[in-house]
Structures are given as structure tokens and as C-alpha cells.
Design a protein around this motif. Sequence first.
Motif, short mmCIF file in Angstrom:
data_model
loop_
_atom_site.label_atom_id
_atom_site.label_comp_id
_atom_site.label_asym_id
_atom_site.label_seq_id
_atom_site.Cartn_x
_atom_site.Cartn_y
_atom_site.Cartn_z
N LYS A 1 3.89 15.60 6.07
CA LYS A 1 3.25 14.40 6.60
C LYS A 1 2.62 13.56 5.49
CE LYS A 1 1.09 16.84 9.87
NZ LYS A 1 0.25 17.18 11.06
N ASN A 2 1.98 14.22 4.52
CA ASN A 2 1.38 13.50 3.40
C ASN A 2 2.43 12.80 2.56
OD1 ASN A 2 -1.24 14.21 4.09
ND2 ASN A 2 -1.29 15.99 2.76
N ASP A 3 3.55 13.49 2.32
CA ASP A 3 4.64 12.89 1.52
C ASP A 3 5.22 11.66 2.21
OD1 ASP A 3 4.34 14.76 -0.45
OD2 ASP A 3 6.01 16.03 0.19
N ILE A 4 5.37 11.73 3.53
CA ILE A 4 5.91 10.60 4.28
C ILE A 4 4.94 9.42 4.25
CG2 ILE A 4 6.55 9.78 6.58
CD1 ILE A 4 7.73 12.58 7.08
N ARG A 5 3.66 9.70 4.38
CA ARG A 5 2.65 8.63 4.31
C ARG A 5 2.67 7.96 2.94
NH1 ARG A 5 -0.72 12.70 7.07
NH2 ARG A 5 -1.01 12.10 9.25
N LYS A 6 2.81 8.74 1.87
CA LYS A 6 2.87 8.18 0.52
C LYS A 6 4.11 7.30 0.36
CE LYS A 6 0.47 12.08 -1.67
NZ LYS A 6 0.63 13.27 -2.55
N PHE A 7 5.23 7.77 0.89
CA PHE A 7 6.46 6.99 0.78
C PHE A 7 6.35 5.70 1.59
CE2 PHE A 7 11.07 6.34 1.92
CZ PHE A 7 11.45 5.92 0.65
N GLU A 8 5.71 5.77 2.74
CA GLU A 8 5.49 4.57 3.55
C GLU A 8 4.67 3.54 2.78
OE1 GLU A 8 3.36 3.20 7.77
OE2 GLU A 8 3.29 5.30 7.12
N GLN A 9 3.62 3.99 2.11
CA GLN A 9 2.80 3.09 1.31
C GLN A 9 3.61 2.46 0.18
OE1 GLN A 9 -0.22 5.88 0.20
NE2 GLN A 9 -1.28 5.78 2.16
N HIS A 10 4.46 3.27 -0.44
CA HIS A 10 5.32 2.76 -1.51
C HIS A 10 6.28 1.70 -0.98
CE1 HIS A 10 7.81 2.67 -5.07
NE2 HIS A 10 8.86 3.06 -4.39
N LEU A 11 6.87 1.95 0.17
CA LEU A 11 7.79 0.98 0.78
C LEU A 11 7.10 -0.35 1.05
CD1 LEU A 11 9.74 3.17 3.37
CD2 LEU A 11 10.62 2.22 1.24
N LYS A 12 5.89 -0.28 1.57
CA LYS A 12 5.15 -1.51 1.89
C LYS A 12 4.89 -2.34 0.64
CE LYS A 12 2.77 0.17 6.05
NZ LYS A 12 1.46 0.59 6.63
N ILE A 13 4.50 -1.68 -0.45
CA ILE A 13 4.23 -2.40 -1.69
C ILE A 13 5.51 -2.98 -2.28
CG2 ILE A 13 3.37 -2.18 -4.06
CD1 ILE A 13 1.22 -2.15 -1.83
N MET A 14 6.61 -2.21 -2.23
CA MET A 14 7.87 -2.71 -2.75
C MET A 14 8.36 -3.93 -1.95
SD MET A 14 8.70 -1.03 -5.45
CE MET A 14 6.92 -0.99 -5.76
N LEU A 15 8.14 -3.90 -0.65
CA LEU A 15 8.51 -5.05 0.19
C LEU A 15 7.67 -6.27 -0.16
CD1 LEU A 15 9.00 -3.37 3.70
CD2 LEU A 15 10.77 -4.43 2.29
N GLU A 16 6.38 -6.05 -0.40
CA GLU A 16 5.50 -7.16 -0.77
C GLU A 16 5.90 -7.75 -2.12
OE1 GLU A 16 2.63 -9.98 -0.32
OE2 GLU A 16 3.38 -8.55 1.18
N ARG A 17 6.24 -6.89 -3.06
CA ARG A 17 6.69 -7.37 -4.37
C ARG A 17 7.98 -8.18 -4.24
NH1 ARG A 17 4.68 -5.14 -9.08
NH2 ARG A 17 6.71 -5.53 -10.07
#
Length: 265
Positions: free
Chosen positions: A17-33
Motif C-alpha cells: 500500500k505504501n509503495d502504491i501511494r508513493k507511485f501515485e504521488q510520482h504520477l501526479k507530479i510527472m503529469l503536472e510537469r
Amino acid sequence: DEIEKEFQKIIGLTEVKNDIRKFEQHLKIMLERKKRNLKSSDISLHAAFIGSPGTGKTTVARIIGKIYKQIGILKKGHVVEVDRGDLVAGYIGQTATKTKEKLNEALDGVLFIDEAYSLSRSIDDSKDFGNEVIETVLKFMEDNRGKISVIVAGYQNEMKRFISSNPGLQSRFTKYYHFSDYRPKDLLKLFRLFLESDEYYMHNSLDKYIQDFFVQYKKQTDPKLFGNGRSVRNIFEEIKMIQSQRLSVNKNYEKKSDTYLKKII
């Protein structure tokens, strides 16, 4: 919030669950960039779920699909669940067609391949069509980048051999989530969840007895046959049958209170 609530319902799997949450955060930042025309790394939505049956892999795959849809990575985020039997046909030329049908069904969502290692069980056998499935899936993944997430799942050693059997698999499946077997106390929590969801009742004083039972049950069961959550569900269903037989002997059970019918042990 709804997705987080689903996460909270899952017993154990803290690391996953922690790994998925971290990946979700990464996806959001990459989309914003990407929105700001800043350099952003290529994002692979594909993953390998490593673990025994009944450890929540399918449930987590469904949640991941919802996450991808919510943040705008995939349009639908639905999950199409398949295994070897859904992809392999009996004659030359049919397997690719059958596999493409499932891939197209999963487009804009997730294709979840359970026991994926069975597709490469006979790599050197030209008559085995599992390898045709692998090549078809790899090509579809390449042609539809960002439009599909393929999740392969299975036992650790078997999945290691599966991924290493094809260079294309090694390059595309670089994200691994490890689903540990449930500990006896987690199995007890699952048992209580089944009780609650089906409106049954068990006194708290019996928790230690049930947990000790799971300790012995795991010791005496072949690890390949122990299904974690599935085993708990099967045991629970058997207990319900025993309870029904016990209560039906009482000819006045129809006049009894709800508590009488809910008390499982």
C-alpha cells in the motif's frame, strides 16, 4: 477518499500500500510537469505482483485501476481479469486473436494476468501457444503506450523464471509488488471481516482459539495449497454449514431471536 477507504479495508500489505501511494504521488507530479512542458520521465504502468494466492493481488489491481482513472492516466481504469485459459487457444493462429480480444477489452484500463508464469511453462515447445500470448501482449503494450496497464501475477520463483524467459518482459516489467502471506493474526482479522459482512457473531473470547487454529492449519498445509484469504473464506463457509446443521435440529429455530441465528460458534 473512496479509494483510501478501500485501502484501509485491506488486511496487512502495509508495504504494498505504501509503495502504491508513493507511485501515485510520482504520477501526479510527472503529469503536472508534463502540463507545464517540463521534462518528465517516461511512466510505465505495468507491474508484477509477486505472492501466493489469496493475498489480495486482484483487489489491489482493481484499486490501482481506479487510481489511474482518478488522476487521469487511464480513461476507464477498469480491470479485465484473465489467466492462461482465457488467452491460449487450441490451434495455430487462434491464440493471437483470442489474446487481442482480451487486450482490446482492457484498453484504457488494466489487464490482470493471474498465474502468468504458466504462459512460459514450455519455452522450447513449438506446440505450446503460451509464447504466442507473450509476444502478442508485448506488441500490444508497445503499440498502446499509456493506454493500458498490464499486471502479471504469480508465485515468486515461477514469476522470476517467467520474467527472465523473454527480454521484452524484462524491459517492460520493472515494477514489483511483493504480497506476503498473511500471518495468523491477519487471518483472524479476515475471519472476523467475513463474520461481520455476512451478519454472523463470535464472542471475543474465542479469538485466541481461532488464531491458534490458523497457526496449526498453516503448519499442516502445503504452502502451494494454502490460499490465505481464500482458505479463510472456505473455512468460514464450512463453519456456516456446520452451524446451519446444528441449528436446524432445533425444531423451534424459527421462533428464536436474531442472535440465535447469528452466533456462529
